[in-house]
Design a protein around this motif. Sequence first.
Motif, PDB file in Angstrom:
ATOM      1  N   ASP A 159       0.872  -1.180   0.000  1.00 39.76           N
ATOM      2  CA  ASP A 159       0.000   0.000   0.000  1.00 39.76           C
ATOM      3  C   ASP A 159       0.905   1.224   0.000  1.00 39.76           C
ATOM      4  O   ASP A 159       1.522   1.550   1.011  1.00 39.76           O
ATOM      5  CB  ASP A 159      -0.908   0.008   1.228  1.00 39.76           C
ATOM      6  CG  ASP A 159      -1.875   1.181   1.210  1.00 39.76           C
ATOM      7  OD1 ASP A 159      -2.109   1.729   0.109  1.00 39.76           O
ATOM      8  OD2 ASP A 159      -2.404   1.547   2.276  1.00 39.76           O
ATOM      9  N   TYR A 160       0.991   1.890  -1.127  1.00 39.43           N
ATOM     10  CA  TYR A 160       1.924   2.999  -1.298  1.00 39.43           C
ATOM     11  C   TYR A 160       1.261   4.324  -0.959  1.00 39.43           C
ATOM     12  O   TYR A 160       0.142   4.606  -1.404  1.00 39.43           O
ATOM     13  CB  TYR A 160       2.446   3.041  -2.733  1.00 39.43           C
ATOM     14  CG  TYR A 160       3.068   1.747  -3.181  1.00 39.43           C
ATOM     15  CD1 TYR A 160       4.183   1.230  -2.535  1.00 39.43           C
ATOM     16  CD2 TYR A 160       2.538   1.034  -4.247  1.00 39.43           C
ATOM     17  CE1 TYR A 160       4.756   0.039  -2.939  1.00 39.43           C
ATOM     18  CE2 TYR A 160       3.099  -0.157  -4.664  1.00 39.43           C
ATOM     19  CZ  TYR A 160       4.215  -0.650  -4.006  1.00 39.43           C
ATOM     20  OH  TYR A 160       4.768  -1.829  -4.407  1.00 39.43           O
ATOM     21  N   GLY A 182       1.030  -4.862   3.796  1.00 33.12           N
ATOM     22  CA  GLY A 182       1.622  -6.039   4.414  1.00 33.12           C
ATOM     23  C   GLY A 182       2.567  -6.798   3.526  1.00 33.12           C
ATOM     24  O   GLY A 182       3.229  -7.733   3.979  1.00 33.12           O
ATOM     25  N   GLY A 183       2.655  -6.437   2.238  1.00 34.01           N
ATOM     26  CA  GLY A 183       3.520  -7.141   1.314  1.00 34.01           C
ATOM     27  C   GLY A 183       4.496  -6.210   0.640  1.00 34.01           C
ATOM     28  O   GLY A 183       4.289  -4.998   0.549  1.00 34.01           O
ATOM     29  N   ALA A 184       5.602  -6.792   0.167  1.00 35.72           N
ATOM     30  CA  ALA A 184       6.615  -6.007  -0.529  1.00 35.72           C
ATOM     31  C   ALA A 184       6.188  -5.746  -1.964  1.00 35.72           C
ATOM     32  O   ALA A 184       5.302  -6.404  -2.505  1.00 35.72           O
ATOM     33  CB  ALA A 184       7.958  -6.741  -0.491  1.00 35.72           C
ATOM     34  N   GLY A 185       6.838  -4.767  -2.588  1.00 39.87           N
ATOM     35  CA  GLY A 185       6.533  -4.458  -3.973  1.00 39.87           C
ATOM     36  C   GLY A 185       7.348  -3.291  -4.473  1.00 39.87           C
ATOM     37  O   GLY A 185       8.178  -2.734  -3.755  1.00 39.87           O
ATOM     38  N   GLU A 243       3.152  -4.259 -12.531  1.00 40.13           N
ATOM     39  CA  GLU A 243       1.848  -4.920 -12.507  1.00 40.13           C
ATOM     40  C   GLU A 243       1.550  -5.591 -11.171  1.00 40.13           C
ATOM     41  O   GLU A 243       0.804  -6.553 -11.089  1.00 40.13           O
ATOM     42  CB  GLU A 243       1.746  -5.948 -13.642  1.00 40.13           C
ATOM     43  CG  GLU A 243       1.890  -5.347 -15.023  1.00 40.13           C
ATOM     44  CD  GLU A 243       1.768  -6.383 -16.121  1.00 40.13           C
ATOM     45  OE1 GLU A 243       1.638  -7.575 -15.787  1.00 40.13           O
ATOM     46  OE2 GLU A 243       1.781  -5.997 -17.300  1.00 40.13           O
ATOM     47  N   ARG A 244       2.129  -5.080 -10.121  1.00 44.80           N
ATOM     48  CA  ARG A 244       1.882  -5.603  -8.773  1.00 44.80           C
ATOM     49  C   ARG A 244       0.757  -4.807  -8.142  1.00 44.80           C
ATOM     50  O   ARG A 244       0.904  -3.615  -7.899  1.00 44.80           O
ATOM     51  CB  ARG A 244       3.153  -5.475  -7.940  1.00 44.80           C
ATOM     52  CG  ARG A 244       3.019  -5.936  -6.495  1.00 44.80           C
ATOM     53  CD  ARG A 244       3.097  -7.442  -6.417  1.00 44.80           C
ATOM     54  NE  ARG A 244       3.471  -7.864  -5.081  1.00 44.80           N
ATOM     55  CZ  ARG A 244       2.594  -8.179  -4.125  1.00 44.80           C
ATOM     56  NH1 ARG A 244       1.310  -8.096  -4.369  1.00 44.80           N
ATOM     57  NH2 ARG A 244       3.017  -8.593  -2.949  1.00 44.80           N
ATOM     58  N   PRO A 245      -0.417  -5.409  -7.886  1.00 49.30           N
ATOM     59  CA  PRO A 245      -1.535  -4.633  -7.333  1.00 49.30           C
ATOM     60  C   PRO A 245      -1.242  -4.193  -5.911  1.00 49.30           C
ATOM     61  O   PRO A 245      -0.451  -4.804  -5.193  1.00 49.30           O
ATOM     62  CB  PRO A 245      -2.704  -5.622  -7.375  1.00 49.30           C
ATOM     63  CG  PRO A 245      -2.058  -6.971  -7.331  1.00 49.30           C
ATOM     64  CD  PRO A 245      -0.758  -6.834  -8.066  1.00 49.30           C
ATOM     65  N   GLU A 246      -1.904  -3.103  -5.494  1.00 50.44           N
ATOM     66  CA  GLU A 246      -1.750  -2.629  -4.127  1.00 50.44           C
ATOM     67  C   GLU A 246      -3.095  -2.630  -3.419  1.00 50.44           C
ATOM     68  O   GLU A 246      -4.159  -2.723  -4.024  1.00 50.44           O
ATOM     69  CB  GLU A 246      -1.122  -1.252  -4.084  1.00 50.44           C
ATOM     70  CG  GLU A 246      -1.907  -0.149  -4.727  1.00 50.44           C
ATOM     71  CD  GLU A 246      -1.301   1.225  -4.436  1.00 50.44           C
ATOM     72  OE1 GLU A 246      -0.988   1.493  -3.270  1.00 50.44           O
ATOM     73  OE2 GLU A 246      -1.145   2.002  -5.392  1.00 50.44           O
ATOM     74  N   GLU A 247      -3.016  -2.508  -2.105  1.00 52.83           N
ATOM     75  CA  GLU A 247      -4.200  -2.679  -1.261  1.00 52.83           C
ATOM     76  C   GLU A 247      -5.206  -1.550  -1.425  1.00 52.83           C
ATOM     77  O   GLU A 247      -6.409  -1.786  -1.484  1.00 52.83           O
ATOM     78  CB  GLU A 247      -3.737  -2.771   0.199  1.00 52.83           C
ATOM     79  CG  GLU A 247      -4.865  -2.941   1.191  1.00 52.83           C
ATOM     80  CD  GLU A 247      -4.332  -3.099   2.597  1.00 52.83           C
ATOM     81  OE1 GLU A 247      -4.984  -2.594   3.530  1.00 52.83           O
ATOM     82  OE2 GLU A 247      -3.273  -3.722   2.765  1.00 52.83           O
ATOM     83  N   ASP A 248      -4.724  -0.310  -1.499  1.00 52.32           N
ATOM     84  CA  ASP A 248      -5.632   0.841  -1.517  1.00 52.32           C
ATOM     85  C   ASP A 248      -5.067   1.875  -2.485  1.00 52.32           C
ATOM     86  O   ASP A 248      -3.921   2.308  -2.332  1.00 52.32           O
ATOM     87  CB  ASP A 248      -5.755   1.421  -0.107  1.00 52.32           C
ATOM     88  CG  ASP A 248      -6.774   2.545  -0.019  1.00 52.32           C
ATOM     89  OD1 ASP A 248      -7.455   2.809  -1.028  1.00 52.32           O
ATOM     90  OD2 ASP A 248      -6.901   3.150   1.059  1.00 52.32           O
ATOM     91  N   THR A 249      -5.834   2.262  -3.457  1.00 50.31           N
ATOM     92  CA  THR A 249      -5.384   3.257  -4.433  1.00 50.31           C
ATOM     93  C   THR A 249      -5.977   4.635  -4.180  1.00 50.31           C
ATOM     94  O   THR A 249      -5.754   5.555  -4.974  1.00 50.31           O
ATOM     95  CB  THR A 249      -5.756   2.808  -5.859  1.00 50.31           C
ATOM     96  OG1 THR A 249      -7.185   2.639  -5.944  1.00 50.31           O
ATOM     97  CG2 THR A 249      -5.058   1.504  -6.221  1.00 50.31           C
ATOM     98  N   SER A 250      -6.685   4.809  -3.080  1.00 45.95           N
ATOM     99  CA  SER A 250      -7.297   6.108  -2.795  1.00 45.95           C
ATOM    100  C   SER A 250      -6.370   7.045  -2.029  1.00 45.95           C
ATOM    101  O   SER A 250      -6.733   8.187  -1.774  1.00 45.95           O
ATOM    102  CB  SER A 250      -8.593   5.909  -1.994  1.00 45.95           C
ATOM    103  OG  SER A 250      -8.318   5.355  -0.715  1.00 45.95           O
ATOM    104  N   ASN A 251      -5.180   6.541  -1.629  1.00 47.36           N
ATOM    105  CA  ASN A 251      -4.268   7.360  -0.817  1.00 47.36           C
ATOM    106  C   ASN A 251      -2.939   7.572  -1.522  1.00 47.36           C
ATOM    107  O   ASN A 251      -1.896   7.709  -0.874  1.00 47.36           O
ATOM    108  CB  ASN A 251      -4.033   6.693   0.544  1.00 47.36           C
ATOM    109  CG  ASN A 251      -3.505   5.267   0.403  1.00 47.36           C
ATOM    110  OD1 ASN A 251      -3.272   4.785  -0.699  1.00 47.36           O
ATOM    111  ND2 ASN A 251      -3.329   4.592   1.524  1.00 47.36           N
ATOM    112  N   ASN A 252      -2.949   7.607  -2.854  1.00 48.82           N
ATOM    113  CA  ASN A 252      -1.704   7.669  -3.613  1.00 48.82           C
ATOM    114  C   ASN A 252      -1.241   9.087  -3.926  1.00 48.82           C
ATOM    115  O   ASN A 252      -0.151   9.271  -4.481  1.00 48.82           O
ATOM    116  CB  ASN A 252      -1.845   6.910  -4.935  1.00 48.82           C
ATOM    117  CG  ASN A 252      -2.016   5.426  -4.747  1.00 48.82           C
ATOM    118  OD1 ASN A 252      -2.684   4.758  -5.507  1.00 48.82           O
ATOM    119  ND2 ASN A 252      -1.409   4.881  -3.707  1.00 48.82           N
TER     120      ASN A 252
END
Length: 881
Positions: free
Chosen positions: A180-181, A209-212, A272-281
Amino acid sequence: MASGTVSKGLFVLCALLSWAALAVPLPVAGAPPVQFETCNRPPPAARGASGAVSGIRANDLPDFVITGVQAPTRVHGVTPYQVAVTVCNEGLRESNSEVTLFVSRDACYSEDDALLETVPTGPLAAGACVSLPVAVRGERLRSNTWFIGALVDRESRVRELSEVNNVHDGVPVTFDAPPDYVVESLSAPTVVRPGAYFEATARVCNRGGGAGAAQAWLYQSSDRHVDAEDTPGGWRFGIDLEPGACERVSLSGQVAEAGESYLAVIVATARERPEEDTSNNVSEVSALVVGMVPDYVVASLKVPAVETRNGDLPVRLTVCNQGTALAQATQVRFQMQSLESGNEGVLRVTNRDVPALAANQCAEWDELLGSSENAPGRWRLTASVNPEGAQPESHADNNDRSQSLLLGDWVELGITRVTPLTHALVHGAPFSTEVKVCNTGSRAAQRLAVHVSLSDGRDAAADVRVGTRMFDALGKGCVVLPVTGTVPSQGMSGRLYVKASAELVSPQGRELDVEDNVLVGPEVAIGSGPDLVVTQVQSSVPVVAESATMEVAVTVCNKGNEAAPSVPVWVSSLPEPDSQGLPLLVGAWRTVEPLGPGACSAWTAQPISPPFAGAWRPTAWVDEPNAIPEVVESNNLVRGEVFQVSPTTGWSITGLNAPAVVRANSDFTATATVCNRGSLPQAFAHVRLSLRTEEGFPVAELSNGYTSRELASGDCEQVPLHGSASVPRDGGYRLVAELGASWTSGTGPERKLLSFAVPMGVGPQGGDLAVTSVSAPASVRRGSAFTTSVEVCNRGTTGGSATVTAYLSRDERLEIPGDTSVGQVSVTVAPGTCRTSAVRSIPNVSAGDVWYVGAHVRATSSPDLVVANDALVGARVLVVP
């Protein structure tokens, strides 16, 4: 085994094996391998007697069997995925049913397992099979390894030949927790010239919680709503972030037309690694004025945390013009306001003049603000530049900076160091521990007690007090106190920790905070034997190239009570942050000669730097295989301060020769020593010269220089640089030589470390008197005269007289006033010369304590423009009765 270095071939093998060990995650100790179970479960749902179909013979029924389940071995984050289920009708009659997926912690289905998607089989003839693709939505909360299986006719709606073969065991699927970026902060200029390139710095973090890997873009908009449809600027791709990690990213931008714009950084997933939340980018939005206008800002305001309510309030202030045009002289207003709800207090307003500042220029100075008649309690000090708006500027909402402080008569004690002189204790025997205690409050501690205890754990609340030292009159500052204790004759054994605590005896009840009054020191043990400890491991340069020879200073001491035999010491590098938990051996080792109790050995190791860019820590490991028995076995591995490995540079500035004092607005010449610390030849290093405040804020960009030839590995060159001392006010500054152009890429810490600074005083005339060495006998008798040898050098442009004062200090830092003056002498030092004086000193101080000899020089006939080098503390001195 003789001292030496691992051969190149062996080093390569060790390095490759070590890097492979870092790159491949190790299995968790004791974790069983994934096993497929043969699940013999009852049917998913029992079919009641009412479910019988009349008129159909028992051997003329369908029989659904799932013969295969195929699922991806790994699913990233919330990515949808597909499961293929093969269903066969092994009965004697055509029929249709439904297939349902289940997800379980093991391969077997139970009623507690979660159900996923359900799809119809369609009509399936006797003996026929069909493969059904089942699309599954990604789930944010699922991570680690799960098992996905399938059920057919879950509710037993179809009468079959067999009701116990409708379940297929689950297959393992690893669900990666998504990243989650977020952009936690954005630092961007407030004013730029039209068409000029500028740089914005964003702090990009992974809160998932995951790397990316992330990518970041700088966008410019004509309104405050900045999105990906606006004008893009610089970008950075492939920002690899572990969970919880952050990285500072520099992005360039350019706006051609004058006016007002808005900036923001937008971060998104890469590869192409999805993230948890895209509303806080999207970062916070920063306003930008494009044009030729000034912009005042209070860049820094430093105040003491605690100060008396009736006296001077020392303040350090930095005011900058971060605009693009000259900022005319203005004022700064200081305002004190009480934060106590029931305290009216006294509202103080004081104005000070601010000189004219060129674009990107700062002025820094110290103030003594009166705080008389202010009521005790919590206060806020606010500094406001251009408070009345008399001078035009681009932004008026960034002119204030505030700091909170506490006014009142308070003692604030804290233990900062605990050093037992030996780690090997003996039952019933005395031992000594040096304890450094500091008072950062506004009032002197009239009397305090320092206690030393032994405990069997670092966090143990219960301990045994073994010694106490009383001490009188500790004002602002620190003191190193030897405390003698006695090991209990019984009841304690094995591994122990030395703990020190400070207690305010008088004045009672006047300590601000007691939370930092206790500090747990190193591990010790009751018994006899050696104890080898690495007391220093430090890289000689802050930045090195990849796979290059580096220098690391190492010191090993024997803290035990018996001699230690010769043992090897390995010098390693550890990635920062340490995600693997083990050091990486990079090929340098040395055999330490036998050491007696209290003896030390120091040398410079030459390991090969890590082959990957980033932050690393040098580590030293003595007696790694535990070949010799020690009283403490857990302190053989020590980590040093972080150094940077750079893929783009092997350059380093190792020296800067410049005048210590120059006249205001005069020209001067400096010489930077540039060395190639890389493993390959390099050419054309770019060196920038600038003048900055003591806190590092810009004053003037001076000149650029380049190396004239290709430098082999380890070679150096003197690069001439020129400057003009045009400053807003006379005083002390820092002359900085920095490698790389202002737009050079690289991390913030890496760019900051690629520099070298020396003090420089700027004024109409004056000297620079510096204490360059202080020495005294190792032992002196209380009340008897001894000689303190002090060397004073004049690095300035004018000579004159000065007073040299010798001191005995309670710690490694000279506090004036506060420390004890023991003698003084008058000297005259001409420009460019040094003079050594013998100062007759009388040590009328307590005997048996730890003291440090120091000296201070004060000019009496001409200004001393650089005060940072006026004092120096030398070696420890033992004052005996």
